[in-house]
Design a protein around this motif. Structure first.
Motif, PDB file in Angstrom:
ATOM      1  N   ALA A  15       0.847  -1.212   0.000  1.00 34.56           N
ATOM      2  CA  ALA A  15       0.000   0.000   0.000  1.00 34.56           C
ATOM      3  C   ALA A  15       0.875   1.252   0.000  1.00 34.56           C
ATOM      4  O   ALA A  15       0.595   2.217  -0.725  1.00 34.56           O
ATOM      5  CB  ALA A  15      -0.922  -0.010   1.220  1.00 34.56           C
ATOM      6  N   ALA A  16       1.954   1.229   0.788  1.00 35.48           N
ATOM      7  CA  ALA A  16       2.848   2.395   0.850  1.00 35.48           C
ATOM      8  C   ALA A  16       3.562   2.589  -0.485  1.00 35.48           C
ATOM      9  O   ALA A  16       3.722   3.711  -0.965  1.00 35.48           O
ATOM     10  CB  ALA A  16       3.863   2.223   1.979  1.00 35.48           C
ATOM     11  N   ARG A  17       3.953   1.474  -1.108  1.00 37.81           N
ATOM     12  CA  ARG A  17       4.654   1.548  -2.397  1.00 37.81           C
ATOM     13  C   ARG A  17       3.723   2.136  -3.467  1.00 37.81           C
ATOM     14  O   ARG A  17       4.106   3.030  -4.212  1.00 37.81           O
ATOM     15  CB  ARG A  17       5.118   0.149  -2.798  1.00 37.81           C
ATOM     16  N   ASP A  18       2.480   1.626  -3.488  1.00 39.79           N
ATOM     17  CA  ASP A  18       1.503   2.127  -4.472  1.00 39.79           C
ATOM     18  C   ASP A  18       1.254   3.619  -4.273  1.00 39.79           C
ATOM     19  O   ASP A  18       1.221   4.395  -5.224  1.00 39.79           O
ATOM     20  CB  ASP A  18       0.149   1.404  -4.324  1.00 39.79           C
ATOM     21  N   PHE A  19       1.075   3.991  -3.002  1.00 34.49           N
ATOM     22  CA  PHE A  19       0.803   5.400  -2.713  1.00 34.49           C
ATOM     23  C   PHE A  19       1.980   6.275  -3.159  1.00 34.49           C
ATOM     24  O   PHE A  19       1.795   7.320  -3.789  1.00 34.49           O
ATOM     25  CB  PHE A  19       0.535   5.599  -1.210  1.00 34.49           C
ATOM     26  N   ALA A  20       3.191   5.821  -2.849  1.00 35.33           N
ATOM     27  CA  ALA A  20       4.378   6.612  -3.200  1.00 35.33           C
ATOM     28  C   ALA A  20       4.479   6.786  -4.712  1.00 35.33           C
ATOM     29  O   ALA A  20       4.769   7.884  -5.209  1.00 35.33           O
ATOM     30  CB  ALA A  20       5.637   5.950  -2.648  1.00 35.33           C
ATOM     31  N   GLN A  21       4.235   5.695  -5.448  1.00 31.32           N
ATOM     32  CA  GLN A  21       4.363   5.772  -6.915  1.00 31.32           C
ATOM     33  C   GLN A  21       3.260   6.610  -7.548  1.00 31.32           C
ATOM     34  O   GLN A  21       3.502   7.394  -8.445  1.00 31.32           O
ATOM     35  CB  GLN A  21       4.335   4.346  -7.520  1.00 31.32           C
ATOM     36  N   SER A  22       2.014   6.430  -7.042  1.00 33.05           N
ATOM     37  CA  SER A  22       0.899   7.092  -7.724  1.00 33.05           C
ATOM     38  C   SER A  22       0.671   8.518  -7.223  1.00 33.05           C
ATOM     39  O   SER A  22       0.262   9.382  -7.992  1.00 33.05           O
ATOM     40  CB  SER A  22      -0.382   6.270  -7.578  1.00 33.05           C
ATOM     41  N   GLU A  23       0.944   8.787  -5.948  1.00 27.75           N
ATOM     42  CA  GLU A  23       0.587  10.100  -5.389  1.00 27.75           C
ATOM     43  C   GLU A  23       1.787  10.992  -5.076  1.00 27.75           C
ATOM     44  O   GLU A  23       1.668  12.204  -5.092  1.00 27.75           O
ATOM     45  CB  GLU A  23      -0.230   9.923  -4.089  1.00 27.75           C
ATOM     46  N   LEU A  24       2.922  10.376  -4.758  1.00 30.46           N
ATOM     47  CA  LEU A  24       4.063  11.215  -4.366  1.00 30.46           C
ATOM     48  C   LEU A  24       5.023  11.486  -5.526  1.00 30.46           C
ATOM     49  O   LEU A  24       5.575  12.587  -5.637  1.00 30.46           O
ATOM     50  CB  LEU A  24       4.832  10.576  -3.193  1.00 30.46           C
ATOM     51  N   LEU A  25       5.235  10.462  -6.360  1.00 35.35           N
ATOM     52  CA  LEU A  25       6.203  10.633  -7.448  1.00 35.35           C
ATOM     53  C   LEU A  25       5.831  11.787  -8.395  1.00 35.35           C
ATOM     54  O   LEU A  25       6.673  12.639  -8.677  1.00 35.35           O
ATOM     55  CB  LEU A  25       6.374   9.307  -8.210  1.00 35.35           C
ATOM     56  N   PRO A  26       4.553  11.855  -8.858  1.00 32.40           N
ATOM     57  CA  PRO A  26       4.234  13.008  -9.712  1.00 32.40           C
ATOM     58  C   PRO A  26       4.349  14.299  -8.883  1.00 32.40           C
ATOM     59  O   PRO A  26       3.733  14.415  -7.827  1.00 32.40           O
ATOM     60  CB  PRO A  26       2.767  12.760 -10.116  1.00 32.40           C
ATOM     61  N   GLY A  27       5.159  15.197  -9.321  1.00 37.69           N
ATOM     62  CA  GLY A  27       5.256  16.484  -8.606  1.00 37.69           C
ATOM     63  C   GLY A  27       6.363  16.562  -7.576  1.00 37.69           C
ATOM     64  O   GLY A  27       6.598  17.631  -7.003  1.00 37.69           O
ATOM     65  N   VAL A  28       7.067  15.450  -7.326  1.00 35.57           N
ATOM     66  CA  VAL A  28       8.083  15.510  -6.262  1.00 35.57           C
ATOM     67  C   VAL A  28       9.235  16.455  -6.632  1.00 35.57           C
ATOM     68  O   VAL A  28       9.778  17.157  -5.764  1.00 35.57           O
ATOM     69  CB  VAL A  28       8.592  14.082  -5.874  1.00 35.57           C
ATOM     70  N   ILE A  29       9.586  16.498  -7.910  1.00 32.29           N
ATOM     71  CA  ILE A  29      10.687  17.378  -8.335  1.00 32.29           C
ATOM     72  C   ILE A  29      10.274  18.855  -8.166  1.00 32.29           C
ATOM     73  O   ILE A  29      11.037  19.663  -7.633  1.00 32.29           O
ATOM     74  CB  ILE A  29      11.097  17.078  -9.795  1.00 32.29           C
ATOM     75  N   GLU A  30       9.037  19.169  -8.559  1.00 32.86           N
ATOM     76  CA  GLU A  30       8.555  20.553  -8.449  1.00 32.86           C
ATOM     77  C   GLU A  30       8.432  20.968  -6.978  1.00 32.86           C
ATOM     78  O   GLU A  30       8.794  22.090  -6.609  1.00 32.86           O
ATOM     79  CB  GLU A  30       7.192  20.713  -9.135  1.00 32.86           C
ATOM     80  N   ARG A  31       7.924  20.075  -6.153  1.00 32.93           N
ATOM     81  CA  ARG A  31       7.785  20.438  -4.724  1.00 32.93           C
ATOM     82  C   ARG A  31       9.156  20.733  -4.125  1.00 32.93           C
ATOM     83  O   ARG A  31       9.315  21.650  -3.322  1.00 32.93           O
ATOM     84  CB  ARG A  31       7.074  19.318  -3.941  1.00 32.93           C
ATOM     85  N   ASP A  32      10.150  19.916  -4.516  1.00 29.32           N
ATOM     86  CA  ASP A  32      11.513  20.126  -4.013  1.00 29.32           C
ATOM     87  C   ASP A  32      12.035  21.492  -4.487  1.00 29.32           C
ATOM     88  O   ASP A  32      12.546  22.281  -3.687  1.00 29.32           O
ATOM     89  CB  ASP A  32      12.412  18.989  -4.521  1.00 29.32           C
ATOM     90  N   GLU A  33      11.853  21.759  -5.781  1.00 29.73           N
ATOM     91  CA  GLU A  33      12.369  23.012  -6.345  1.00 29.73           C
ATOM     92  C   GLU A  33      11.710  24.224  -5.708  1.00 29.73           C
ATOM     93  O   GLU A  33      12.353  25.201  -5.364  1.00 29.73           O
ATOM     94  CB  GLU A  33      12.091  23.044  -7.855  1.00 29.73           C
ATOM     95  N   GLN A  34      10.372  24.133  -5.561  1.00 30.67           N
ATOM     96  CA  GLN A  34       9.606  25.290  -5.081  1.00 30.67           C
ATOM     97  C   GLN A  34       9.445  25.292  -3.554  1.00 30.67           C
ATOM     98  O   GLN A  34       8.716  26.123  -3.016  1.00 30.67           O
ATOM     99  CB  GLN A  34       8.228  25.292  -5.752  1.00 30.67           C
ATOM    100  N   GLN A  35      10.042  24.336  -2.887  1.00 28.69           N
ATOM    101  CA  GLN A  35       9.909  24.195  -1.421  1.00 28.69           C
ATOM    102  C   GLN A  35       8.432  24.159  -1.023  1.00 28.69           C
ATOM    103  O   GLN A  35       8.004  24.845  -0.091  1.00 28.69           O
ATOM    104  CB  GLN A  35      10.583  25.349  -0.699  1.00 28.69           C
ATOM    105  N   LYS A  36       7.660  23.341  -1.736  1.00 27.84           N
ATOM    106  CA  LYS A  36       6.216  23.311  -1.547  1.00 27.84           C
ATOM    107  C   LYS A  36       5.839  22.134  -0.647  1.00 27.84           C
ATOM    108  O   LYS A  36       6.152  20.978  -0.969  1.00 27.84           O
ATOM    109  CB  LYS A  36       5.551  23.174  -2.921  1.00 27.84           C
ATOM    110  N   PHE A  37       5.179  22.420   0.435  1.00 26.59           N
ATOM    111  CA  PHE A  37       4.743  21.372   1.370  1.00 26.59           C
ATOM    112  C   PHE A  37       3.701  20.476   0.687  1.00 26.59           C
ATOM    113  O   PHE A  37       2.795  20.987   0.021  1.00 26.59           O
ATOM    114  CB  PHE A  37       4.132  22.026   2.620  1.00 26.59           C
TER     115      PHE A  37
END
Ligand code: CAA
Length: 379
Positions: A15-37
């Motif tokens: 469940a954690a793996r699925d969540f990470a791939q489907s919900e966290l991976l998209p946008g992780v680079i932008e959140r890091d760049e923009q310091q977005k919570f």
């Protein structure tokens, strides 16, 4: 000790793996760049039960063991260590601290909402002049009879601006040194409480790290955790468990970097063949895999100690010390295997390398872990 995962463990991991791939991976680079919570993602993590995993279901928790927590932390951290630090602080420091040492009223009022992920919490120990030397608390909590009056500044507070509930350590009896420290639950909307500027960090940039200011903040007596003077022991005890969460975060950063490097090495061709066929790369992959396996076993050992009611001070500190070194080494090598591509954001490994560094610093630096381990060995 052997660690055979149960069906439930494997379900949590999946469940954690699925969540990470489907919900966290998209946008992780932008959140890091923009310091977005990761506000929406953390809300979903709360709904899925990742923010109060080990809390008793009667307080809205998942009632799971620490092995399940390590597995989930690893999977989330492989993809987004900014989301996983929110998860770690909420689970290990805030929820566990309240469940273990809070009164029934405190649990009903605060823990039930924290464990359900309706709100998140922060743990406020560090100060401008009290980081590793945690006994030197300058924030004061004057006993005024009905309430305590808090004054001072806290630094480097994870979830600093996103939290609603703050566990704050402050000095009530300076003459008693660490035995005069108390721990308090402070609501965000208490007058006199102010969130300072956000830190512009090297890594875990999606998480919000702030300083906090307390100016004549009135905290009701019933919000003190434990007996008068229990605050330092509270902080140390909570941090001992917190180290298992950060060890699992470091493990996740390492295994995330390793998996990316392995995939890249099988695809990328140089000198007429896949680079994975070159021994220089094979040796790196072998070292990475071996170190990660050893780090995982240390994490499981510490988690199993905690679940069995054994002392986990030493095993938790060992897991954090080793896993954080493995995270750093593995992420650096993952960048190296990627060559120039590893140095650009699209390939993720440069972020994991930046994220890895904090695991050697927060919840006790590597040097602090060595102090803790050596004291346990020598006592
Ligand atoms: N459980 C319960 N009590 C404990 C304990 C534990 N695990 N560890 C220590 N204590 C008690 C000791 O028994 C002692 O009690 P007595 O005086 O009654 O005997 C008391 O606490 C003081 O202990 P020490 O003498 O060991 O204290 P010290 O000054 O030598 O410091 C230290 C020890 C390990 C260096 C400690 O200061 C420490 O851990 N520092 C690092 C602090 C830290 O990790 N900060 C991170 C901030 S939180 C964070 O990073 C969260 C985040 O946002 C991600």
């Amino acid at each position: 000790m052997l660690f055979d995962l149960t069906e439930e463990h494997m379900a949590v991991q999946a469940a954690a793996r699925d969540f990470a791939q489907s919900e966290l991976l998209p946008g992780v680079i932008e959140r890091d760049e923009q310091q977005k919570f990761p506000t929406d993602q953390i809300k979903k993590m709360g709904e899925l039960g990742f923010l109060g995993m080990m809390v008793d279901p009667k307080y809205n928790g998942g009632g799971m063991d620490s092995i399940a927590y390590v597995l989930a932390m690893e999977e989330i951290s492989k993809v987004d260590a900014s989301a996983s630090v929110v998860m770690s602080v909420n689970n290990s420091l805030v929820c566990w601290g309240l469940e273990k040492y809070g009164t029934e009223e405190q649990k009903q009022k605060y823990l039930t909402r924290l464990a359900a992920g309706e709100v998140i919490g922060a743990f406020c120990l560090s100060e401008p002049e009290a980081g590793s030397d945690a006994t030197s608390q300058h924030t004061t909590a004057e006993d005024k009879g009905e309430y305590y009056l808090l004054n001072g500044t806290k630094n480097w507070i994870t979830n600093g601006n996103s939290a609603s509930v703050y566990l704050v350590m402050a000095q009530t009896h300076p003459e008693l040194k660490h035995k005069g420290i108390n721990a308090f639950i402070v609501d965000r909307d208490t007058p006199g409480f102010e969130v300072g500027p956000k830190e512009n960090k090297l890594g875990i940039r999606g998480s919000d790290t702030h300083s906090l200011m307390f100016t004549d903040v009135k905290v009701p007596k019933e919000n003190r955790i434990g007996e008068d003077g229990f605050g330092f022991k509270f902080a140390m005890s909570v941090l001992a468990g917190g180290r298992i969460g950060i060890a699992a975060q470091a493990l996740g950063i390492a295994s995330g970097a390793y998996e990316l490097a392995l995939r890249y090495a099988k695809e990328r061709k140089a000198f007429g063949t896949e680079i994975a066929k070159h021994q220089a790369i094979q040796f790196k992959l072998a070292d990475m895999a071996t170190n990660i396996e050893a780090a995982r076993l240390l994490c499981f050992q510490a988690a199993a100690d905690k679940d069995a009611g054994r002392d986990y001070t030493k095993s938790g500190a060992m897991a954090k010390l080793f896993a954080s070194q493995v995270a750093m080494d593995t992420a650096v090598e993952a960048v190296q295997i990627h060559g120039g591509y590893g140095y650009v954001k699209e390939y993720h490994v440069e972020r994991l390398m930046r994220d890895a560094k904090i695991t050697q610093i927060y919840e006790g630096t590597s040097e602090i872990q060595k102090i803790v381990i050596s004291r346990e060995i020598l006592k």
